[in-house]
Scaffold this motif. Structure first.
Motif, short mmCIF file in Angstrom:
data_model
loop_
_atom_site.label_atom_id
_atom_site.label_comp_id
_atom_site.label_asym_id
_atom_site.label_seq_id
_atom_site.Cartn_x
_atom_site.Cartn_y
_atom_site.Cartn_z
N GLN A 114 0.85 -1.18 0.00
CA GLN A 114 0.00 0.00 0.00
C GLN A 114 0.89 1.23 0.00
OE1 GLN A 114 -3.12 0.07 2.94
NE2 GLN A 114 -4.17 1.72 1.87
N GLY A 115 0.87 1.94 -1.12
CA GLY A 115 1.65 3.14 -1.26
C GLY A 115 0.93 4.34 -0.69
N PRO A 116 1.63 5.47 -0.53
CA PRO A 116 1.01 6.68 0.02
C PRO A 116 -0.15 7.14 -0.84
CG PRO A 116 3.22 7.11 -0.85
CD PRO A 116 3.06 5.66 -0.85
N GLY A 117 -1.33 7.26 -0.24
CA GLY A 117 -2.50 7.71 -0.95
C GLY A 117 -3.10 6.70 -1.91
N LYS A 118 -2.66 5.45 -1.79
CA LYS A 118 -3.14 4.42 -2.71
C LYS A 118 -3.83 3.30 -1.93
CE LYS A 118 0.72 5.13 -5.94
NZ LYS A 118 1.86 4.47 -6.64
N GLY A 119 -4.60 2.51 -2.65
CA GLY A 119 -5.22 1.35 -2.05
C GLY A 119 -4.27 0.18 -1.96
N ARG A 120 -4.68 -0.85 -1.26
CA ARG A 120 -3.86 -2.05 -1.15
C ARG A 120 -3.84 -2.80 -2.47
NH1 ARG A 120 -5.80 -5.87 3.45
NH2 ARG A 120 -7.32 -6.46 1.85
N GLU A 121 -2.67 -3.29 -2.82
CA GLU A 121 -2.47 -3.95 -4.11
C GLU A 121 -1.80 -5.30 -3.90
OE1 GLU A 121 -0.19 -2.70 -8.26
OE2 GLU A 121 0.66 -2.07 -6.36
N LEU A 122 -2.31 -6.32 -4.58
CA LEU A 122 -1.65 -7.62 -4.56
C LEU A 122 -0.43 -7.56 -5.46
CD1 LEU A 122 -1.47 -10.63 -3.87
CD2 LEU A 122 -3.09 -11.07 -5.73
N VAL A 123 0.72 -7.80 -4.89
CA VAL A 123 1.99 -7.74 -5.62
C VAL A 123 2.30 -9.08 -6.25
CG1 VAL A 123 4.48 -7.44 -5.35
CG2 VAL A 123 2.91 -5.91 -4.14
N ALA A 124 2.29 -10.11 -5.43
CA ALA A 124 2.62 -11.46 -5.91
C ALA A 124 2.08 -12.48 -4.92
CB ALA A 124 4.14 -11.62 -6.04
N ALA A 125 1.81 -13.67 -5.43
CA ALA A 125 1.29 -14.74 -4.58
C ALA A 125 1.93 -16.06 -4.98
CB ALA A 125 -0.22 -14.83 -4.68
N ARG A 126 2.07 -16.93 -3.99
CA ARG A 126 2.62 -18.26 -4.22
C ARG A 126 1.70 -19.23 -3.49
NH1 ARG A 126 7.16 -20.32 -7.26
NH2 ARG A 126 7.73 -22.31 -6.30
N SER A 127 1.03 -20.07 -4.27
CA SER A 127 0.08 -20.98 -3.64
C SER A 127 0.81 -22.12 -2.93
CB SER A 127 -0.87 -21.56 -4.68
OG SER A 127 -0.23 -22.59 -5.41
N ARG A 128 0.05 -22.85 -2.14
CA ARG A 128 0.64 -23.95 -1.38
C ARG A 128 1.09 -25.08 -2.30
NH1 ARG A 128 -2.79 -28.23 -0.41
NH2 ARG A 128 -4.95 -27.91 -1.05
N VAL A 129 0.55 -25.12 -3.52
CA VAL A 129 0.94 -26.17 -4.46
C VAL A 129 1.92 -25.67 -5.51
CG1 VAL A 129 -1.15 -27.51 -4.11
CG2 VAL A 129 -1.09 -25.79 -5.92
N GLY A 130 2.40 -24.42 -5.36
CA GLY A 130 3.47 -23.95 -6.21
C GLY A 130 3.08 -23.01 -7.34
N ALA A 131 1.80 -22.72 -7.49
CA ALA A 131 1.40 -21.76 -8.52
C ALA A 131 1.85 -20.36 -8.11
CB ALA A 131 -0.11 -21.79 -8.70
N THR A 132 2.16 -19.56 -9.13
CA THR A 132 2.68 -18.21 -8.87
C THR A 132 1.89 -17.18 -9.65
OG1 THR A 132 4.89 -19.14 -8.57
CG2 THR A 132 4.75 -16.77 -8.92
N TYR A 133 1.67 -16.04 -9.00
CA TYR A 133 0.99 -14.91 -9.64
C TYR A 133 1.80 -13.66 -9.38
CZ TYR A 133 -2.09 -10.90 -10.05
OH TYR A 133 -2.60 -9.69 -10.38
N TYR A 134 1.87 -12.81 -10.41
CA TYR A 134 2.46 -11.47 -10.27
C TYR A 134 1.51 -10.43 -10.83
CZ TYR A 134 6.91 -13.82 -9.43
OH TYR A 134 7.90 -14.61 -8.92
N GLU A 135 1.47 -9.29 -10.18
CA GLU A 135 0.79 -8.15 -10.78
C GLU A 135 1.52 -7.87 -12.08
OE1 GLU A 135 -0.73 -4.62 -12.03
OE2 GLU A 135 1.39 -4.75 -11.46
N SER A 136 0.79 -7.67 -13.14
CA SER A 136 1.39 -7.71 -14.48
C SER A 136 2.51 -6.70 -14.67
CB SER A 136 0.31 -7.50 -15.54
OG SER A 136 -0.35 -6.28 -15.34
#
Length: 120
Positions: free
Chosen positions: A39-61
């Protein structure tokens, strides 16, 4: 009681790198999806990256290629390697753990956050 403690934030010049760590305790990390939000100054919360328990990965584009998420279940730790940092990356970075959360925002457990400040 799951506890998450982030570390590794700080002040860095644009173009620099940082590695954030999140220490997990109170349960079995391998049962949880894990993620980094910011969460940056004056901004909302943003999902940056995630790693699932089974190894899948996500990144904000827009961050793909600069940020790398990883987890070491043996060390009960989640990491975020950040490179080519920009002033827009300035934010409080939070670690999160959840059951069946992955790319959703309904993570059940949150850390207090670590400040990352990128100077121009």
């Amino acid at each position: 009681q799951v506890q998450l403690v982030e570390s590794g934030g700080g002040l860095v010049q644009a173009g620099g790198s940082l590695r954030l760590s999140c220490a997990f305790s109170g349960s079995t990390i391998s049962e949880f999806d894990m993620a980094w939000f910011r969460q940056g100054p004056g901004k909302g919360r943003e999902l940056v990256a995630a790693r699932s328990r089974v190894g899948a990965t996500y990144y904000e584009s827009s961050l793909k290629g600069r940020f790398t998420i990883s987890r070491d279940n043996a060390k009960n730790t989640l990491y975020l390697q950040m490179s080519s940092l920009k002033p827009d990356d300035t934010a409080v970075y939070h670690c999160a753990a959840g059951i069946d959360s992955f790319v959703r925002s309904d993570y059940q457990h949150w850390g207090q956050g670590t400040q990352v400040t990128v100077s121009s």
